[in-house]
Design an enzyme around this catalytic site. Structure first.
Site, PDB file in Angstrom:
ATOM      1  N   GLU A  34      46.529  67.548  57.794  1.00  0.00           N
ATOM      2  CA  GLU A  34      46.660  68.658  58.743  1.00  0.00           C
ATOM      3  C   GLU A  34      45.683  68.599  59.934  1.00  0.00           C
ATOM      4  OE1 GLU A  34      47.709  71.348  61.057  1.00  0.00           O
ATOM      5  OE2 GLU A  34      48.942  71.414  59.282  1.00  0.00           O
ATOM      6  N   GLY A  39      48.966  76.486  57.735  1.00  0.00           N
ATOM      7  CA  GLY A  39      50.063  77.495  57.545  1.00  0.00           C
ATOM      8  C   GLY A  39      51.114  77.376  58.627  1.00  0.00           C
ATOM      9  N   GLY A  40      50.971  76.412  59.502  1.00  0.00           N
ATOM     10  CA  GLY A  40      51.866  76.065  60.481  1.00  0.00           C
ATOM     11  C   GLY A  40      52.359  77.242  61.557  1.00  0.00           C
ATOM     12  N   CYS A  42      54.505  79.701  61.429  1.00  0.00           N
ATOM     13  CA  CYS A  42      54.778  81.063  61.084  1.00  0.00           C
ATOM     14  C   CYS A  42      53.530  81.861  60.860  1.00  0.00           C
ATOM     15  CB  CYS A  42      55.504  81.290  59.579  1.00  0.00           C
ATOM     16  SG  CYS A  42      55.666  82.616  58.842  1.00  0.00           S
ATOM     17  N   LYS A  51      55.118  89.739  64.236  1.00  0.00           N
ATOM     18  CA  LYS A  51      55.618  90.905  63.622  1.00  0.00           C
ATOM     19  C   LYS A  51      54.286  92.051  63.486  1.00  0.00           C
ATOM     20  CE  LYS A  51      59.528  88.713  63.984  1.00  0.00           C
ATOM     21  NZ  LYS A  51      58.788  87.728  64.952  1.00  0.00           N
ATOM     22  N   GLY A 177      65.455  84.235  78.259  1.00  0.00           N
ATOM     23  CA  GLY A 177      66.295  85.481  77.665  1.00  0.00           C
ATOM     24  C   GLY A 177      66.866  85.213  76.364  1.00  0.00           C
ATOM     25  N   ILE A 180      62.547  84.549  71.326  1.00  0.00           N
ATOM     26  CA  ILE A 180      61.098  84.721  71.349  1.00  0.00           C
ATOM     27  C   ILE A 180      60.938  85.443  72.749  1.00  0.00           C
ATOM     28  CG2 ILE A 180      59.017  83.520  71.825  1.00  0.00           C
ATOM     29  CD1 ILE A 180      59.974  81.186  70.342  1.00  0.00           C
ATOM     30  N   HIS A 440      73.389 105.972  48.942  1.00  0.00           N
ATOM     31  CA  HIS A 440      73.350 106.916  50.098  1.00  0.00           C
ATOM     32  C   HIS A 440      72.157 107.523  50.107  1.00  0.00           C
ATOM     33  CE1 HIS A 440      74.369 109.868  52.998  1.00  0.00           C
ATOM     34  NE2 HIS A 440      74.006 110.706  52.114  1.00  0.00           N
TER      35      HIS A 440
END
Length: 458
Positions: A34, A39-40, A42, A51, A177, A180, A440
């Protein structure tokens, strides 16, 4: 001296570490290289920190809407240093956990540095040479920065560098647009910045159906985001009062002045500096590594996983690449990429959950189709939450009764889409899902009703 291994993995993204676990668990001597952050994408610049920011932006949005629910809060202020710090904590903790896991793995040698091929079975990392009969590439991708007029004259942000921003831009111009760009545009608008999206094409997220694109545009414009499509000749210039972004649109001002510019114009694979020319590994015109149905490259003994193979730029597809390779190498199975049914989400609010074909793609296939579409105003859960923007749509094959694709643009759409995704993976007909009895009140409970309203495509 050359160090001998049974396998070498280049890159500690979503596919590399679990593959290291399976290979070492099978008794192999493995090296993982690496060159930067464990972790790359994400963990470091993608899903986890972004997020976390989306969650912060949603909290700000709900706080401003408190009066709609009878919750009187008062003035809302955003502390961008705390917002940025929260996202930084999320990615730092995740990265630390990945690195700790790898360094504690029996049978694995972790090497930090830039790996380059010396030949098809030999890797150089600094002064060290590594060789193995099996080499797995998990090198990921980076933000694409096209050579546009004036780009060298300005300071710009990408999805990576904007994560270090701990102040609020006065006016952020997002160039691009698609997925991302739209996520960052909405979150920064909710933090309080003025926002303009500049898109070269005639509409946002062009790979989606036009009704999805139009609905998303309306959602963003309702929040005060300016959208400039058909920006055919995008250019940049440093102005006295900010950065000028030339849009050359048929209507509106020919230039937008922003305090900050973010480029969100696709991704590029990290294959340009691997020394692939010394291996014979084939790449396409954009630099993505060509792989077969089992993720093998054009050179025997070399596989490519994740973003660098161009077969799905998602965390879950990268992980599935690992699963396919591990199953075929270690479990005697015959797993194939072509068996994968692609699902994904756009994390604006409300989110878009997608699986399979778009309606446009299905119509182009020439099959007889059944189509159904229902607004989110029909979903009790959405009404109760007062989050009724969007719709659900499903497309099926009229003859086989198999679901071809679906879109759920609405609250909980990124979760509810899994009922359809699972049905497609089981190769079950839509009638089986239609007769399910969902709970429901949930978003998913409308899916049987949606399927019960299928009609021939006009």
């Amino acid at each position: 001296m050359t160090n001998q291994f049974d396998a070498i993995i280049i890159g500690a993204g979503q596919a590399g570490p679990p593959l290291a676990g399976r290979l070492t668990g099978a008794g192999m001597k493995v090296a993982l290289v690496e060159r930067k952050l464990f972790g790359g994408t994400c963990v470091n610049t993608g899903c986890m920190p972004t997020k976390a920011l989306v969650a912060c932006a949603y909290a700000a949005y709900l706080a401003r809407r408190g009066g709609d629910y009878g919750v009187m809060i008062g003035d809302i202020a955003i502390d961008m240093k705390r917002v940025q710090g929260r996202a930084e904590t999320v990615r730092t903790n995740a990265r630390t956990n990945v690195e700790k896991w790898l360094r504690g793995m029996d049978g694995l040698t972790v090497i930090e540095g830039h790996a380059r091929f010396e030949s098809a079975d030999t890797i150089r990392v600094g002064e060290e040479l590594l060789t193995a009969p099996r080499i797995f590439l998990n090198v990921g991708g980076r933000a694409n920065v096209p050579d546009m007029p004036g780009i060298g004259e300005i300071d710009y942000l990408t999805n990576t560098s904007i994560l270090d921003l701990d102040t609020l831009p006065e006016h952020l111009v997002v160039v691009g647009g698609s997925y991302i760009g739209l996520e960052f545009a909405q979150m920064y608008r909710r933090f309080g910045a003025r926002l303009t999206i500049v898109e070269k094409g005639p509409r946002l997220i062009a790979r989606e159906d036009e009704d999805v694109s139009d609905a998303i545009r309306a959602i963003l414009e309702d929040e005060g985001i300016a959208i400039r499509t058909r920006a055919e000749c995008i250019s940049f210039a440093q102005r006295e009062n900010g950065i000028g972004v030339g849009v050359d649109c048929t209507t509106g001002d020919p230039e937008v002045i922003g305090s900050h510019v973010m480029l969100a114009i696709g991704r590029a694979p990290n294959t340009h500096d691997l020394g692939l020319d010394k291996t014979g590994v084939a790449t396409d015109a954009r630099g993505y590594i060509t792989v077969d149905d089992r993720l093998q490259t054009s050179v025997r003994g070399i596989w490519a996983m994740g973003d660098c193979n161009g077969r799905g730029a998602f965390t879950h597809t990268a992980y599935n690449d690992f699963e396919i390779i591990a199953a075929n190498l270690l479990d005697g199975e015959d797993r194939k990429l072509s068996d994968r049914i692609l699902g994904y989400a756009l994390y604006i609010d409300p989110p878009l959950g997608r699986v399979g074909m778009t309606e446009t793609e299905a119509r182009g296939s020439g099959r007889p189709l059944l189509v159904s579409k229902r607004p989110m105003t029909s979903v009790g859960r959405a009404v109760e939450k007062d989050e009724t923007k969007g719709f659900m749509k499903v497309v099926t094959d009229a003859e086989t009764r198999r679901i071809l694709g679906a879109a759920i643009l609405g609250t909980g759409g990124d979760e509810a889409i899994h009922g359809i995704l699972d049905t497609m993976n089981l190769d079950a007909g839509y009638r089986e899902l239609q007769w399910a009895v969902p709970i429901h009140p949930t978003v998913s409970e409308l899916i049987p009703t949606l399927l019960g309203d299928l009609k021939p495509a006009g």
